[in-house]
Design a protein around this motif. Structure first.
Motif, mmCIF file in Angstrom:
data_model
loop_
_atom_site.group_PDB
_atom_site.id
_atom_site.type_symbol
_atom_site.label_atom_id
_atom_site.label_comp_id
_atom_site.label_asym_id
_atom_site.label_seq_id
_atom_site.Cartn_x
_atom_site.Cartn_y
_atom_site.Cartn_z
ATOM 1 N N GLN A 355 3.012 5.581 15.378
ATOM 2 C CA GLN A 355 3.081 6.917 14.805
ATOM 3 C C GLN A 355 4.230 7.717 15.407
ATOM 4 N N ALA A 359 11.818 5.457 14.432
ATOM 5 C CA ALA A 359 12.781 4.374 14.220
ATOM 6 C C ALA A 359 12.615 3.858 12.792
ATOM 7 N N ALA A 360 13.635 3.145 12.319
ATOM 8 C CA ALA A 360 13.560 2.590 10.966
ATOM 9 C C ALA A 360 12.373 1.637 10.845
ATOM 10 N N ALA A 361 12.123 0.851 11.900
ATOM 11 C CA ALA A 361 10.989 -0.073 11.884
ATOM 12 C C ALA A 361 10.312 -0.069 13.247
ATOM 13 N N VAL A 362 9.003 0.059 13.241
ATOM 14 C CA VAL A 362 8.222 0.013 14.476
ATOM 15 C C VAL A 362 7.218 -1.121 14.363
ATOM 16 N N TYR A 363 7.099 -1.907 15.429
ATOM 17 C CA TYR A 363 6.315 -3.142 15.403
ATOM 18 C C TYR A 363 5.172 -3.118 16.391
ATOM 19 N N LYS A 388 18.834 8.505 8.532
ATOM 20 C CA LYS A 388 17.576 8.906 7.902
ATOM 21 C C LYS A 388 17.746 9.297 6.448
ATOM 22 N N ARG A 392 16.690 3.866 4.793
ATOM 23 C CA ARG A 392 16.410 3.645 6.215
ATOM 24 C C ARG A 392 15.869 2.243 6.383
ATOM 25 N N GLN B 16 9.326 16.234 17.984
ATOM 26 C CA GLN B 16 8.752 14.951 18.388
ATOM 27 C C GLN B 16 7.302 14.772 17.983
ATOM 28 N N GLY B 19 5.256 15.136 13.489
ATOM 29 C CA GLY B 19 4.801 14.146 12.517
ATOM 30 C C GLY B 19 3.297 13.927 12.574
ATOM 31 N N ASN B 20 2.689 14.330 13.701
ATOM 32 C CA ASN B 20 1.244 14.148 13.869
ATOM 33 C C ASN B 20 0.410 15.292 13.304
ATOM 34 N N GLU B 97 4.852 1.993 0.178
ATOM 35 C CA GLU B 97 4.723 0.565 -0.123
ATOM 36 C C GLU B 97 3.839 -0.070 0.945
ATOM 37 N N VAL B 107 3.372 -5.009 6.317
ATOM 38 C CA VAL B 107 4.429 -3.992 6.384
ATOM 39 C C VAL B 107 4.019 -2.786 5.552
ATOM 40 N N PRO B 113 8.713 12.894 8.693
ATOM 41 C CA PRO B 113 9.683 13.993 8.700
ATOM 42 C C PRO B 113 11.096 13.486 9.005
ATOM 43 N N LEU B 114 12.095 14.240 8.564
ATOM 44 C CA LEU B 114 13.476 13.911 8.924
ATOM 45 C C LEU B 114 13.723 14.149 10.410
ATOM 46 N N GLY B 115 13.091 15.173 10.961
ATOM 47 C CA GLY B 115 13.297 15.497 12.381
ATOM 48 C C GLY B 115 13.713 16.947 12.521
ATOM 49 N N ASP B 197 19.402 16.204 12.410
ATOM 50 C CA ASP B 197 19.385 14.995 11.592
ATOM 51 C C ASP B 197 20.063 15.182 10.249
ATOM 52 N N THR B 402 12.038 11.359 5.411
ATOM 53 C CA THR B 402 12.607 10.029 5.391
ATOM 54 C C THR B 402 11.430 9.045 5.439
ATOM 55 N N THR B 403 11.716 7.795 5.687
ATOM 56 C CA THR B 403 10.633 6.818 5.731
ATOM 57 C C THR B 403 10.756 6.002 7.007
ATOM 58 N N LYS B 404 9.663 5.340 7.375
ATOM 59 C CA LYS B 404 9.818 4.281 8.366
ATOM 60 C C LYS B 404 8.899 3.122 8.000
ATOM 61 N N PHE B 405 9.288 1.942 8.464
ATOM 62 C CA PHE B 405 8.463 0.768 8.251
ATOM 63 C C PHE B 405 7.572 0.578 9.475
ATOM 64 N N ARG B 406 6.249 0.482 9.227
ATOM 65 C CA ARG B 406 5.329 0.092 10.287
ATOM 66 C C ARG B 406 4.945 -1.358 10.048
ATOM 67 N N VAL B 407 5.144 -2.168 11.071
ATOM 68 C CA VAL B 407 4.907 -3.600 10.913
ATOM 69 C C VAL B 407 3.804 -4.036 11.882
#
Lengths: 414, 414
Positions: A355, A359-363, A388, A392, B16, B19-20, B97, B107, B113-115, B197, B402-407
């Motif tokens: 959360q 970053a673009a991808a968090v693992y 961003k 991204r 920081q 986003g929560n 997605e 994924v 948020p953009l920041g 940003d 923006t987006t981020k990928f959570r993996v």
């Protein structure tokens, strides 16, 4: 008129009608391009030899020479790459939204090409083919400015692709290669607002920063990756070793490989020594701060610069942290918002990391090396965006498009 | 440390954790802000009087003074605007997605948020409230740099909003106002990569161009609109008059109003005289090229500059064209890719126009004035993007994300 401006104007003119091309027309052109590369491979390899010879004479180094070199296998791979782009779904014309307004207006949001894309890149001639394929598939014209060390190769490749395009529905002028090796041709591209719609730099840090800092044309920033793996107190040791090793050594030169390993102090006390041995056996040089060195005395000293360095090599900086927050603080300060990983069995910590880390991808419990268009199932990619805006992470075909609103009325006024 | 850098750092720190925030927490804060503006309206109006006085003394002109002026109604409208933002759906946390890979990786692509968003704008103090509301609702921190003519008003408004935020879950530092009236504070914002940003300039052409040309931080370009209406041969005369008049005179100062009217020669021969009379009766000055003047001799001469001028006023340039292609060529050469309209009963021509004209919004038989967040049903907007990257056309809340990928893995490596 300068070469750059003239070619950008031709590209813009070509782009005007390219939004109308059908997917079939574009795929037919890509297939012609693939076949032509294979049919003309001898002349491409001959041109490449000129570049290799000049490169050797100027002493550009073995790894750069290897990137530059073309042979039958590599040309076959380029043709194969083109065929993979044919298989990708065509995003152009997709209706992203359709809605009616109370006044009767019907509004559609449609995916359309960006227009003219400028790609500025370095040595590898395969980028010439990849970038052309992805841009043309999305109905864009493209202005390529490759590295001067690959000029002969790129020129011959583009001649071959032009001959293929001349038999297709895509205008030949949709593909432009800047031949001038002068740096001023790059400088000029950066300011061609109105002719070039977006710039995508591909290459090392200094190339990308030059584009980001000096362009007035909008840029999609790609590439730089100072990626971290944080091994938490509760990590399963075998999994942590596997993930950390893979993130570092599977291909150290790429942007999604790990540069800094962050280790929870409780895990470190128990496992850092054996973890360090695993890296050493894989020929990775370790650079640690005090707490890490106290546990693994053969580590070199990490300087403050190490935390901000993308080694792209068999070198790893190592830091022992007291807890998750210290790890996330370090990432916030030194990361490049590319790919960040936590190895943990603690669900709450995993959830916070995914959360809160930006970053673009968090693992969670997987190698950062998966940040990649193919690995995500997007197929060929034009790069990995580290900004961003617009895109991204791994950029598939939709990143090479924009949208427009089509509004259907029957005389509505405000 | 400079004011700009210090405030941007505070904003980044505040961002920081934002986003929560839950939607409820953000909406509660916006409601406190709305209530505080109304409760403190007297002090805001007093501060505004200082700005008005200084403005009068420096002779800034009646229309600028009007934009600057605050009263109870306008403050109530600002509070109402905040409540409208509360009603908008919160895009943060949306899963765009979700997919699994054959290796078992899960994924998710998530809106985040953009920041930190930097907004650079001119006189109107209501932008201070609007921009703050939209940025905070999307979990962003915001650094505002308003026009120096509204400095006292903006300072008091932000004090009031800060007092509201101090009772909310949103950190007070998420809202920053630059007080320095020096232009160097703008120049500094443009280069604050890593702290800001994205920059969104709002204002006139020169303000926006300064940001676009000099910023190294990514920019969303807004505003400039040289919009055209093309009346085709088959247009219904009454509809054409209504649409064209509305596009010009309903509010000439805004970016989606028409600047140039293109008229098919067959339509012109029959109707240009009466159309011109309608504009003249609406106090619109007409400037035509030769063919238009031949039909309506009282038109002034259009110079070549007219086609590239955003009048923002009761002035209209008029050109007679031979056909659809000439109209589209003119738009391609002189348009700003904002909003373009065709009035026609010819379905094939309408279809070509909507397909081939490259603009954020293309209209068939409706006024270009509809290019607007409220009119499209998006609610309050941060501006209308005239660039192709990231957002195009009216920008609702998703444009501020923006987006981020959570993996999610279980030990996967490559």
């Amino acid at each position: 008129m300068s070469e750059v401006k003239e070619k950008a104007m031709l590209a813009k003119q070509a782009a005007q009608s390219m939004g109308n091309l059908s997917t079939q027309q574009k795929n037919d052109a890509l297939l012609l391009m693939a076949d032509a590369l294979v049919a003309e491979q001898e002349s491409i390899i001959q041109a490449n030899k000129l570049d290799l010879k000049r490169g050797e004479e100027s002493g550009i180094g073995a790894s750069l020479l290897d990137r530059l070199a073309l042979n039958e296998q590599r040309i076959a791979a380029m043709a194969e790459g083109l065929k993979q782009v044919i298989e990708l779904p065509d995003p152009i014309g997709d209706k992203l939204e359709t809605f009616s307004r109370p006044n009767g207006l019907l509004v559609e949001k449609i995916r359309v090409p960006l227009g003219v894309i400028g790609i500025i890149y370095e040595a590898r001639p395969n980028v010439t083919v990849d970038a052309a394929a992805l841009c043309l598939k999305t109905g864009n014209a493209v202005v390529l400015r490759g590295g001067s060390s690959a000029l002969n190769s790129n020129e011959r490749i583009v001649e071959v692709l032009h001959s293929a395009l001349s038999q297709s529905a895509i205008p030949v002028n949709a593909l432009q290669l800047i031949l001038s090796p002068d740096r001023s041709s790059v400088d000029e591209m950066l300011k061609l607002n109105g002719l070039i719609d977006v710039l995508i730099p591909r290459g090392g840090h200094s190339l990308i920063q030059n584009v980001v800092k000096n362009a007035t044309v909008p840029v999609i920033e790609t590439g730089a990756g100072i990626c971290h793996t944080f091994i938490d107190q509760s990590a399963i040791h075998e999994m942590a070793v596997q993930i950390a090793l893979n993130a570092k050594v599977q291909r150290p030169s790429v942007c999604n490989s790990m540069e800094t390993l962050l280790v929870h102090e409780a895990y470190a006390a128990q496992h850092l020594a054996s973890l360090a041995d695993a890296f050493s056996q894989a020929n990775v040089e370790l650079r640690g701060e005090e707490k890490a060195k106290a546990l693994v005395p053969y580590m070199k000293d990490a300087s403050s610069e190490d935390w901000d360095t993308e080694y792209g090599d068999y070198i790893l900086s190592v830091k022992v942290v007291s807890n998750l927050d210290e790890a996330m603080d370090h990432i916030r300060q030194h990361g490049t918002m590319h790919s960040e990983c936590i190895v943990t069995e603690d669900a709450a910590n995993a959830s916070r990391f995914l959360q809160e880390v930006d970053a673009a991808a968090v693992y969670h419990n997987a190698s950062t090396r998966f940040t990649d268009g193919f690995e995500f199932g997007f197929g060929a990619e034009i790069g990995i965006s580290t900004q961003k805006l617009h895109a991204r992470g791994p950029m598939g075909l939709p990143a090479l498009t924009t949208t427009k609103f089509r509004v259907y009325g029957s005389g509505q006024i405000r």
